[in-house]
Design a protein around this motif. Structure first.
Motif, PDB file in Angstrom:
ATOM      1  N   GLY A  62      16.377   4.202  16.990  1.00 56.41           N
ATOM      2  CA  GLY A  62      17.037   4.792  18.152  1.00 56.41           C
ATOM      3  C   GLY A  62      17.431   3.748  19.181  1.00 56.41           C
ATOM      4  N   MET A  63      18.615   3.934  19.746  1.00 60.03           N
ATOM      5  CA  MET A  63      19.095   3.060  20.813  1.00 60.03           C
ATOM      6  C   MET A  63      19.606   3.940  21.947  1.00 60.03           C
ATOM      7  N   GLY A  64      19.808   3.324  23.072  1.00 61.70           N
ATOM      8  CA  GLY A  64      20.480   3.996  24.167  1.00 61.70           C
ATOM      9  C   GLY A  64      21.321   2.961  24.893  1.00 61.70           C
ATOM     10  N   PHE A  65      22.384   3.407  25.545  1.00 67.95           N
ATOM     11  CA  PHE A  65      23.185   2.458  26.308  1.00 67.95           C
ATOM     12  C   PHE A  65      23.595   3.076  27.628  1.00 67.95           C
ATOM     13  N   ASN A  66      24.016   2.190  28.520  1.00 69.86           N
ATOM     14  CA  ASN A  66      24.412   2.573  29.871  1.00 69.86           C
ATOM     15  C   ASN A  66      25.869   3.012  29.838  1.00 69.86           C
ATOM     16  N   VAL A  67      26.116   4.281  30.034  1.00 70.43           N
ATOM     17  CA  VAL A  67      27.471   4.794  29.894  1.00 70.43           C
ATOM     18  C   VAL A  67      28.398   4.215  30.966  1.00 70.43           C
ATOM     19  N   GLY A  68      27.826   3.780  32.064  1.00 71.56           N
ATOM     20  CA  GLY A  68      28.622   3.155  33.119  1.00 71.56           C
ATOM     21  C   GLY A  68      29.201   1.811  32.712  1.00 71.56           C
ATOM     22  N   CYS A  69      28.692   1.227  31.618  1.00 68.54           N
ATOM     23  CA  CYS A  69      29.191  -0.065  31.119  1.00 68.54           C
ATOM     24  C   CYS A  69      30.417   0.095  30.231  1.00 68.54           C
ATOM     25  N   VAL A  70      30.731   1.317  29.842  1.00 66.45           N
ATOM     26  CA  VAL A  70      31.814   1.526  28.880  1.00 66.45           C
ATOM     27  C   VAL A  70      33.162   1.533  29.598  1.00 66.45           C
ATOM     28  N   ASP A  71      34.093   0.716  29.090  1.00 68.94           N
ATOM     29  CA  ASP A  71      35.434   0.624  29.676  1.00 68.94           C
ATOM     30  C   ASP A  71      36.154   1.955  29.532  1.00 68.94           C
ATOM     31  N   ASP A  72      36.938   2.299  30.494  1.00 69.30           N
ATOM     32  CA  ASP A  72      37.821   3.460  30.396  1.00 69.30           C
ATOM     33  C   ASP A  72      37.105   4.712  29.934  1.00 69.30           C
ATOM     34  N   PHE A  73      35.874   4.853  30.325  1.00 71.98           N
ATOM     35  CA  PHE A  73      35.142   6.025  29.884  1.00 71.98           C
ATOM     36  C   PHE A  73      35.199   7.103  30.953  1.00 71.98           C
ATOM     37  N   ASN A  74      35.606   8.266  30.539  1.00 69.74           N
ATOM     38  CA  ASN A  74      35.737   9.370  31.483  1.00 69.74           C
ATOM     39  C   ASN A  74      34.414  10.131  31.565  1.00 69.74           C
ATOM     40  N   MET A  75      33.739   9.948  32.694  1.00 64.94           N
ATOM     41  CA  MET A  75      32.433  10.578  32.877  1.00 64.94           C
ATOM     42  C   MET A  75      32.500  12.103  32.744  1.00 64.94           C
ATOM     43  N   GLU A  76      33.689  12.657  33.003  1.00 64.69           N
ATOM     44  CA  GLU A  76      33.793  14.124  32.995  1.00 64.69           C
ATOM     45  C   GLU A  76      33.515  14.720  31.629  1.00 64.69           C
ATOM     46  N   ILE A  77      33.785  13.962  30.546  1.00 64.54           N
ATOM     47  CA  ILE A  77      33.561  14.570  29.231  1.00 64.54           C
ATOM     48  C   ILE A  77      32.071  14.724  28.923  1.00 64.54           C
ATOM     49  N   LEU A  78      31.238  14.070  29.713  1.00 66.24           N
ATOM     50  CA  LEU A  78      29.797  14.211  29.474  1.00 66.24           C
ATOM     51  C   LEU A  78      29.285  15.576  29.903  1.00 66.24           C
ATOM     52  N   GLY A  79      30.030  16.223  30.774  1.00 65.62           N
ATOM     53  CA  GLY A  79      29.568  17.515  31.250  1.00 65.62           C
ATOM     54  C   GLY A  79      28.278  17.367  32.044  1.00 65.62           C
ATOM     55  N   GLU A  80      27.410  18.315  31.866  1.00 62.67           N
ATOM     56  CA  GLU A  80      26.155  18.298  32.618  1.00 62.67           C
ATOM     57  C   GLU A  80      25.227  17.206  32.075  1.00 62.67           C
ATOM     58  N   ILE A  81      24.637  16.451  32.954  1.00 62.74           N
ATOM     59  CA  ILE A  81      23.750  15.359  32.548  1.00 62.74           C
ATOM     60  C   ILE A  81      22.348  15.914  32.290  1.00 62.74           C
ATOM     61  N   GLY A  82      21.812  15.621  31.111  1.00 63.62           N
ATOM     62  CA  GLY A  82      20.472  16.090  30.767  1.00 63.62           C
ATOM     63  C   GLY A  82      19.395  15.242  31.406  1.00 63.62           C
ATOM     64  N   LEU A  83      18.188  15.724  31.350  1.00 65.86           N
ATOM     65  CA  LEU A  83      17.054  14.967  31.887  1.00 65.86           C
ATOM     66  C   LEU A  83      16.037  14.757  30.780  1.00 65.86           C
ATOM     67  N   VAL A  84      15.692  13.502  30.536  1.00 66.37           N
ATOM     68  CA  VAL A  84      14.638  13.148  29.590  1.00 66.37           C
ATOM     69  C   VAL A  84      13.367  12.953  30.412  1.00 66.37           C
ATOM     70  N   SER A  85      12.290  13.589  29.971  1.00 67.17           N
ATOM     71  CA  SER A  85      11.041  13.489  30.733  1.00 67.17           C
ATOM     72  C   SER A  85      10.220  12.285  30.269  1.00 67.17           C
ATOM     73  N   GLY A  86      10.790  11.100  30.480  1.00 63.45           N
ATOM     74  CA  GLY A  86      10.096   9.873  30.080  1.00 63.45           C
ATOM     75  C   GLY A  86       8.739   9.734  30.752  1.00 63.45           C
ATOM     76  N   SER A  87       8.619  10.290  31.922  1.00 60.91           N
ATOM     77  CA  SER A  87       7.351  10.166  32.645  1.00 60.91           C
ATOM     78  C   SER A  87       6.222  10.898  31.936  1.00 60.91           C
ATOM     79  N   LYS A  88       6.597  11.806  31.010  1.00 58.68           N
ATOM     80  CA  LYS A  88       5.574  12.566  30.296  1.00 58.68           C
ATOM     81  C   LYS A  88       5.128  11.864  28.998  1.00 58.68           C
ATOM     82  N   LEU A  89       5.864  10.792  28.615  1.00 61.17           N
ATOM     83  CA  LEU A  89       5.481  10.069  27.399  1.00 61.17           C
ATOM     84  C   LEU A  89       4.171   9.329  27.646  1.00 61.17           C
ATOM     85  N   SER A  90       3.545   8.959  26.531  1.00 64.00           N
ATOM     86  CA  SER A  90       2.238   8.319  26.656  1.00 64.00           C
ATOM     87  C   SER A  90       2.347   7.051  27.500  1.00 64.00           C
ATOM     88  N   ILE A  91       1.514   6.945  28.455  1.00 64.65           N
ATOM     89  CA  ILE A  91       1.454   5.786  29.328  1.00 64.65           C
ATOM     90  C   ILE A  91       0.051   5.199  29.122  1.00 64.65           C
TER      91      ILE A  91
END
Ligand SMILES: [Zn+2]
Length: 120
Positions: A87-116
């Motif tokens: 698995g990978m993830g990337f910063n969508v703000g780094c993508v050229d000419d990317f229209n944020m509107e197509i993402l629609g509603e932004i989800g929330l990942v509960s990383g704070s709930k992962l094992s610490i």
């Protein structure tokens, strides 16, 4: 197959994403909430670093499993390797000419709930 090109702010680090980019997420872990970036999660083989490997810095914390990469010149987070090996993830703000509107509603990942790991 759609290809998106992305870069850090200064342009030293560039990458390509293959496949459709549809769902953006934020994460509420102690690192991501400070970064504030909207991320898209995907499979490792969809991500190709195209330049700037020497300018990437790696930040690891806590369990040291996830690998958080950022440009050491401009400080921008570009991508990360997730806890899951493929698995990978990337910063969508780094993508050229990317229209944020197509993402629609932004989800929330509960990383704070992962094992610490308790470092006390
Ligand atoms: Zn940079």
């Amino acid at each position: 197959m759609t290809t998106h090109k992305g870069s850090c702010h200064c342009g030293a680090v560039t990458f390509e994403i293959s496949g459709n980019v549809e769902k953006g997420v934020r994460c509420d872990c102690s690192l991501c909430k400070r970064k504030g970036a909207i991320m898209v999660l995907m499979e490792k083989d969809q991500f190709t670093l195209t330049s700037g490997e020497d300018n990437l810095s790696l930040y690891e914390w806590n369990s040291q499993v996830a690998k958080h990469y950022f440009c050491k010149l401009c400080g921008i987070y570009t991508h990360h390797k997730r806890r899951r090996d493929d698995g990978m993830g990337f910063n969508v703000g780094c993508v050229d000419d990317f229209n944020m509107e197509i993402l629609g509603e932004i989800g929330l990942v509960s990383g704070s709930k992962l094992s610490i790991i308790d470092e006390a």
